[in-house]
Design a protein around this motif. Structure first.
Motif, PDB file in Angstrom:
ATOM      1  N   ILE A  17       0.850  -1.185   0.000  1.00 50.58           N
ATOM      2  CA  ILE A  17       0.000   0.000   0.000  1.00 50.58           C
ATOM      3  C   ILE A  17       0.892   1.243   0.000  1.00 50.58           C
ATOM      4  N   GLN A  18       0.689   2.085  -0.989  1.00 54.86           N
ATOM      5  CA  GLN A  18       1.408   3.359  -1.084  1.00 54.86           C
ATOM      6  C   GLN A  18       0.360   4.455  -0.988  1.00 54.86           C
ATOM      7  N   LEU A  19       0.006   4.806   0.220  1.00 54.25           N
ATOM      8  CA  LEU A  19      -1.195   5.584   0.490  1.00 54.25           C
ATOM      9  C   LEU A  19      -1.107   7.019  -0.029  1.00 54.25           C
ATOM     10  N   LYS A  20      -2.097   7.371  -0.856  1.00 53.74           N
ATOM     11  CA  LYS A  20      -2.220   8.720  -1.395  1.00 53.74           C
ATOM     12  C   LYS A  20      -3.608   9.316  -1.173  1.00 53.74           C
ATOM     13  N   ALA A  21      -4.624   8.463  -0.982  1.00 54.30           N
ATOM     14  CA  ALA A  21      -6.005   8.951  -0.862  1.00 54.30           C
ATOM     15  C   ALA A  21      -6.787   8.090   0.117  1.00 54.30           C
ATOM     16  N   VAL A  22      -7.788   8.719   0.747  1.00 49.30           N
ATOM     17  CA  VAL A  22      -8.712   8.000   1.621  1.00 49.30           C
ATOM     18  C   VAL A  22     -10.126   8.289   1.117  1.00 49.30           C
ATOM     19  N   LEU A  23     -10.855   7.232   0.815  1.00 51.77           N
ATOM     20  CA  LEU A  23     -12.199   7.346   0.263  1.00 51.77           C
ATOM     21  C   LEU A  23     -13.212   7.099   1.373  1.00 51.77           C
ATOM     22  N   PHE A  24     -14.105   8.061   1.581  1.00 50.76           N
ATOM     23  CA  PHE A  24     -15.067   8.003   2.667  1.00 50.76           C
ATOM     24  C   PHE A  24     -16.492   7.829   2.154  1.00 50.76           C
ATOM     25  N   ASP A  25     -17.216   6.892   2.738  1.00 48.88           N
ATOM     26  CA  ASP A  25     -18.664   6.878   2.621  1.00 48.88           C
ATOM     27  C   ASP A  25     -19.185   8.068   3.430  1.00 48.88           C
ATOM     28  N   MET A  26     -20.460   8.421   3.251  1.00 47.23           N
ATOM     29  CA  MET A  26     -20.988   9.575   3.980  1.00 47.23           C
ATOM     30  C   MET A  26     -21.961   9.179   5.092  1.00 47.23           C
ATOM     31  N   ASP A  27     -23.100   8.582   4.731  1.00 48.12           N
ATOM     32  CA  ASP A  27     -24.109   8.235   5.734  1.00 48.12           C
ATOM     33  C   ASP A  27     -23.577   7.134   6.644  1.00 48.12           C
ATOM     34  N   GLY A  28     -23.593   7.398   7.940  1.00 47.50           N
ATOM     35  CA  GLY A  28     -23.107   6.417   8.896  1.00 47.50           C
ATOM     36  C   GLY A  28     -21.611   6.477   9.129  1.00 47.50           C
ATOM     37  N   VAL A  29     -20.911   7.309   8.356  1.00 47.68           N
ATOM     38  CA  VAL A  29     -19.469   7.507   8.531  1.00 47.68           C
ATOM     39  C   VAL A  29     -19.189   8.957   8.892  1.00 47.68           C
ATOM     40  N   LEU A  30     -19.645   9.874   8.049  1.00 44.42           N
ATOM     41  CA  LEU A  30     -19.433  11.296   8.308  1.00 44.42           C
ATOM     42  C   LEU A  30     -20.616  11.934   9.025  1.00 44.42           C
ATOM     43  N   PHE A  31     -21.813  11.433   8.735  1.00 52.16           N
ATOM     44  CA  PHE A  31     -23.015  11.919   9.406  1.00 52.16           C
ATOM     45  C   PHE A  31     -23.759  10.754  10.045  1.00 52.16           C
TER      46      PHE A  31
END
Length: 241
Positions: A17-31
Motif C-alpha cells: 500500500i502506497q497511500l495517497k487517498a482516503v475514500l469516505f462513505d458519507m451516511d453512517g461515517v461522516l453523518f
C-alpha cells in the motif's frame, strides 16, 4: 490487529500500500444519518403495504433506490419496479427523510478528516446518497476538506454499491490506483463495493449490523466507531508508511 490486516492485504494483492487517498462513505461515517434513512424507508415501504423491519434497511445502505425497492418488489410482485414507480416511491421516502430532525455529524469524523488532510492525503467522498440536504452540509461541518470534483454521488454512477463502480470512479477522480488508497465504510454493500474495487477497506460498525456480516463481506479491518478510527489513525498510517 492493524499490522496483520495490512500485511494480509498486501500479500493477497502482491503490492505494498502506497497511500495517497482516503475514500469516505458519507451516511453512517461522516453523518449519523442512518437512523433517519432507515426510519424514512421503513415508513415509506410499510405505507405501501410491504412487510419489513426498520433495521433491515441498514443492509441496503449505500445502494441505489432501485436496488432497495426492487428487493421488496421481487419479494411481493416478482418483478422489478418501473422507473415511474421508483420515482414516486423515492419521492415519498425523501419527503419522510426531510421531515426528520437534521442528522448530526458523526462524532470524531472531523478529527479523522483533519488527520487525513494533515498527512497530505487526498480525501474523496463516495456516497450512494442523492440527498441534497446532506451534500450541502459537507462544507458547513467539514470546511475545506472535500472538493466538488472529488465527490462521487448517486448521480455520477450507473451502478450503485455493491457494484465497484462508485469506488472505481472515486479512484479515477483522485488519480490513484487501488493499492494507493483505503476506504472507510460502515455498510455491508459499501464494503462489498470497496473490496470488489480492490481497495483496503476499513469498516466502522456505527449501526446495528453484526460484526460478522462486515467481515464476511470482506472488510480488511473492523473498528467500532469513528472515534476508534481516530484513536488508531497514527498506527494505521505509520504501519502503511
Amino acid at each position: 490487529m492493524i499490522k496483520n490486516a495490512i500485511e494480509k492485504y498486501q500479500q493477497e494483492k502482491g503490492k505494498k500500500i502506497q497511500l495517497k487517498a482516503v475514500l469516505f462513505d458519507m451516511d453512517g461515517v461522516l453523518f449519523d444519518s442512518m437512523p433517519n434513512h432507515t426510519q424514512a424507508w421503513h415508513q415509506t415501504m410499510t405505507e405501501l403495504g410491504f412487510r419489513c423491519s426498520r433495521d433491515e434497511f441498514y443492509l441496503y445502505e449505500g445502494a441505489t433506490s432501485s436496488y432497495t425497492i426492487n428487493r421488496y418488489y421481487h419479494r411481493v410482485h416478482g418483478r422489478n419496479v418501473s422507473e415511474e414507480e421508483r420515482k414516486t416511491i423515492y419521492h415519498r421516502k425523501t419527503l419522510h427523510f426531510n421531515a426528520l430532525p437534521i442528522a448530526d455529524p458523526m462524532p470524531y469524523a472531523l478529527e479523522v478528516l483533519n488527520s487525513v488532510k494533515a498527512a497530505g492525503l487526498i480525501p474523496v467522498l463516495v456516497t450512494g446518497s442523492g440527498q441534497k440536504s446532506l451534500l450541502d452540509r459537507l462544507n458547513k461541518h467539514f470546511p475545506g476538506i472535500f472538493e466538488q470534483e472529488l465527490m462521487v454521488t448517486a448521480y455520477d454512477v450507473h451502478h450503485g454499491k455493491p457494484h465497484p463502480e462508485p469506488y472505481l470512479l472515486g479512484l479515477k477522480k483522485a488519480g490513484v490506483e487501488p493499492h494507493e488508497a483505503i476506504v472507510v465504510e460502515n455498510a455491508p454493500l459499501g464494503v462489498q463495493a470497496a473490496v470488489a474495487a480492490g481497495i483496503f477497506t476499513v469498516a466502522v460498525n456505527t449501526g446495528p449490523i453484526e460484526d460478522a456480516i462486515l467481515l464476511k463481506d470482506g472488510a480488511n479491518l473492523l473498528l467500532q466507531s469513528m472515534e476508534e478510527l481516530y484513536r488508531n489513525w497514527e498506527d494505521i498510517f505509520s504501519t502503511i508508511k
